[in-house]
Motif scaffolding. Structure first.
Motif, PDB file in Angstrom:
ATOM      1  N   GLU A 196       0.904  -1.126  -0.055  1.00 26.89           N
ATOM      2  CA  GLU A 196      -0.007  -0.166   0.097  1.00 26.89           C
ATOM      3  C   GLU A 196       0.743   1.247  -0.117  1.00 26.89           C
ATOM      4  OE1 GLU A 196      -2.848  -0.048   2.999  1.00 26.89           O
ATOM      5  OE2 GLU A 196      -3.861  -1.833   2.717  1.00 26.89           O
ATOM      6  N   PRO A 240       0.048   5.139  -0.316  1.00 28.33           N
ATOM      7  CA  PRO A 240      -0.920   6.257  -0.407  1.00 28.33           C
ATOM      8  C   PRO A 240      -0.046   7.432  -0.917  1.00 28.33           C
ATOM      9  CG  PRO A 240      -0.832   5.543   1.715  1.00 28.33           C
ATOM     10  CD  PRO A 240      -0.299   4.332   0.879  1.00 28.33           C
ATOM     11  N   ASP A 245       1.642   7.285  -4.169  1.00 29.11           N
ATOM     12  CA  ASP A 245       0.765   7.214  -5.302  1.00 29.11           C
ATOM     13  C   ASP A 245       0.541   8.690  -5.821  1.00 29.11           C
ATOM     14  OD1 ASP A 245       0.439   4.475  -5.187  1.00 29.11           O
ATOM     15  OD2 ASP A 245      -1.712   4.689  -4.054  1.00 29.11           O
TER      16      ASP A 245
END
Length: 614
Positions: free
Chosen positions: A3, A5, A8
């Motif tokens: 993951e 975030p 990104d």
């Protein structure tokens, strides 16, 4: 997939420049996880990239890339750089056919101002860019990130010596993860680095120099030397100061609170001349399996992210590297004059095994091939028998690899065979390699070189007792009457496969293994030219190599006038793109089917008009 975030939101370095250090730390965590996950799928150089995650983020946060030039040396470090410069969606294609290059490449991105893999080239290139910017009146920073291994190459010091006497601004960052040339880093060293890099200190230092110039010359010179050497004793930078660089460091390369202020000071400094910032990092940082590996995850195949265990298939035959190492060890057991040298690649060349067997007779000189060869020449003048083993940089004993043109060894035979008196061999299989190691060890009166592929051998039995090959003599492997294929090196099995196909079409084919590119087996070449309609030479090398020497001989011997149909097969006059070995041979036109097509074309036929026999 991890993951990510914060990562990104980073589509380009511009997205990093307004982030706080707190957010940059989160990006660094996610960038490290993304790098590990990507390399686990493709294989590649992991440890070097993990070691520069924070440095990569700090550089793109502080500098105005791509206007400011950022050069990575060696290119192994560039995976995180690729991810945050718009290539994240392609990172899982790295080193794959049609995918991202394993190093920096100018045609791949505007953020890659200089294409390089190995090594020690960044300071020379950076100085050229800095001078060019100055001549064009363009204000930009040029930053060279050079690893401590690359710094061991002589070219780096030649460039620093030149740069130290020139006015253009050049920033060199020494990424120190191996040499331990610095004292332990910490808060005090970070403070000193910020102080030394500050505009106030540089201004004060200039005032001190002006004051020293007003003193009597002897006193002024002594004062300036005292300042330089006292600072050098504290920081360890005396060598770089003597080369004309203003030294700053060492500093923790994983601490963004320390890195970013220093980089800002260096960027803002308007004082002309080069600067060297010494950062200390840990190769494989943040991924325990890499940190604990002997080479700290330098070059890996695909691996399990959780355990770090590499996914390797069971080998069908011993590797050429292992065959070479064991053969050289046995030769050294018999001959105490044999010594081995490598340029920073003991494990990749098999000489780590030699070092265990003969520790006082094995030398790793660092990434300094020129020094390695000349060092060997000095050993040879005193009666020793040095064996230099390099991983090819397109200039040394060769290999085809997923990294493509960096290690293709395309020019080995071409340049080596031009050297007077040199014996140049190429092994067709691992058994031949054993004989060539023994032959090279027995040659006393002149230098020799032999070339062999990378990866697994062909599976032929290895000889228990190596034999010395007759210098300049090849061998006929299969006899025929119409077509002759003369192979040098690792394409022999493809030549035999082509012979099978031609035989099925009713074309009797001879296959010969040249063994030697120099001296040529002139008797063998005469026989093949006299007894066959077509003579095909095949080699894994560029134009000007084995085939060119064969054609030179045939032309002078008058065979060209007799209408001989000779066709050389070699590498195309371009860099072959990276990929699988099979794909690269296909791209280069050096497979069995290509040999068949060449033979039929020479006869005035083609595969459509010459059907296979039932």
């Amino acid at each position: 997939m991890p993951e990510t975030p914060h990562l990104d939101r980073v589509k380009s370095p511009e997205d990093l420049r307004n982030l706080s250090i707190k957010d940059l730390k989160k990006v660094a965590e996610e960038l490290r996880a993304e790098t590990v996950d990507a390399v686990s799928e493709t294989g590649g150089h992991l440890g070097a990239g993990l070691g520069v995650v924070e440095l990569t983020i700090a550089l793109h946060h502080v500098f105005d890339t791509p206007r400011d030039r950022l050069i990575w040396d060696v290119g192994h470090q560039s995976y995180p750089h690729k991810i945050i410069t718009g290539r994240r969606d392609q990172i899982r294609t790295i080193r794959q056919p049609g995918g991202l290059y394993g190093f920096t490449k100018r045609t791949e991105s505007e953020y890659d101002p200089f294409g390089a893999a190995h090594s020690s080239t960044s300071i020379s290139a950076g100085l050229g860019m800095a001078v060019a910017s100055s001549l064009k009146g363009e204000a930009r920073n040029v930053v060279c990130v050079i690893g401590d291994g690359a710094m061991s190459g002589g070219m780096a010091y030649e460039a620093m010596n030149n740069a130290g006497s020139m006015p253009p601004r050049l920033i060199v960052i020494l990424n120190d993860n191996e040499m331990s040339i610095a004292p332990a880093v910490g808060a005090l060293n970070a403070y000193l680095s910020r102080l030394l890099s500050s505009h106030q200190f540089r201004s004060l230092r200039e005032l001190g120099k002006q004051w020293a110039r007003r003193l009597p010359k002897a006193m002024g010179d002594a004062a300036m030397r005292a300042e330089e050497y006292s600072r050098g004793m504290v920081t360890g930078g005396t060598l770089f100061e003597e080369l004309g660089f203003f030294y700053i460091g060492p500093i923790d390369g994983h601490n963004l609170e320390h890195l970013i202020p220093v980089l800002r000071n260096v960027r803002r400094d308007e004082t002309p001349g080069p600067v060297l910032l010494h950062v200390v990092t840990s190769k494989g940082k943040g991924y325990e399996p890499a940190e604990n590996a002997p080479d700290r995850g330098h070059a890996l195949g695909k691996f399990d992210v959780v355990t770090g265990e590499q996914k390797k298939g069971k080998p069908k035959a011993p590797s050429y590297t292992n065959v070479f190492a064991q053969s050289l060890i046995k030769e050294a057991d018999r001959d105490e004059k044999i010594v081995a040298l490598t340029a920073a690649m003991p494990s990749g060349t098999g000489l780590d095994k030699f070092a265990k067997a003969h520790p006082t007779r094995c030398f790793d000189v660092g990434i300094a091939e020129q020094h390695c060869v000349t060092f060997a020449a000095g050993l040879a003048t005193e009666g020793l028998k040095p064996s230099c083993r390099f991983a090819s940089r397109s200039t040394a004993p060769a290999s085809w690899a997923p990294t493509g043109r960096r290690t293709a060894g395309s020019f080995d035979i071409t340049y080596l065979a031009t050297l007077p008196g040199f014996v140049v061999m190429a092994a067709a299989d691992e058994a031949e390699l054993v004989h060539m190691v023994h032959t090279a060890a027995k040659i006393d009166d002149r230098p020799s070189a032999f070339r062999y592929p990378r990866g697994e051998g062909t599976g032929v039995p290895l000889p228990e007792h190596p034999k010395m090959l007759e210098i300049g003599k090849g061998r006929i492997v299969r006899e025929g009457t119409t077509i002759a294929i003369l192979s040098l090196g690792g394409r022999l099995q493809e030549a035999l496969g082509a012979a099978d196909e031609l035989q099925a079409r009713g074309l009797s084919t001879t296959v010969a293994d040249a063994r030697f590119a120099k001296p040529l087996d002139e008797d063998l070449i005469r026989l093949l030219a006299r007894e066959h309609e077509v003579l095909i030479t095949i080699e894994e090398g560029s134009i000007g190599g084995f085939g060119a020497h064969v054609m030179q001989f045939l032309a002078m011997a008058g065979f060209m006038d007799a209408g001989l149909k000779i066709r050389p097969m070699l590498l195309p006059d371009r860099f072959v793109a990276h990929g699988t070995p099979a794909g690269m041979y296909e791209d280069a036109g050096l497979t069995a089917s290509h040999i068949v097509d060449m033979a039929l074309s020479a006869l005035g036929s083609n595969s459509a008009t010459m059907p296979r026999r039932a």
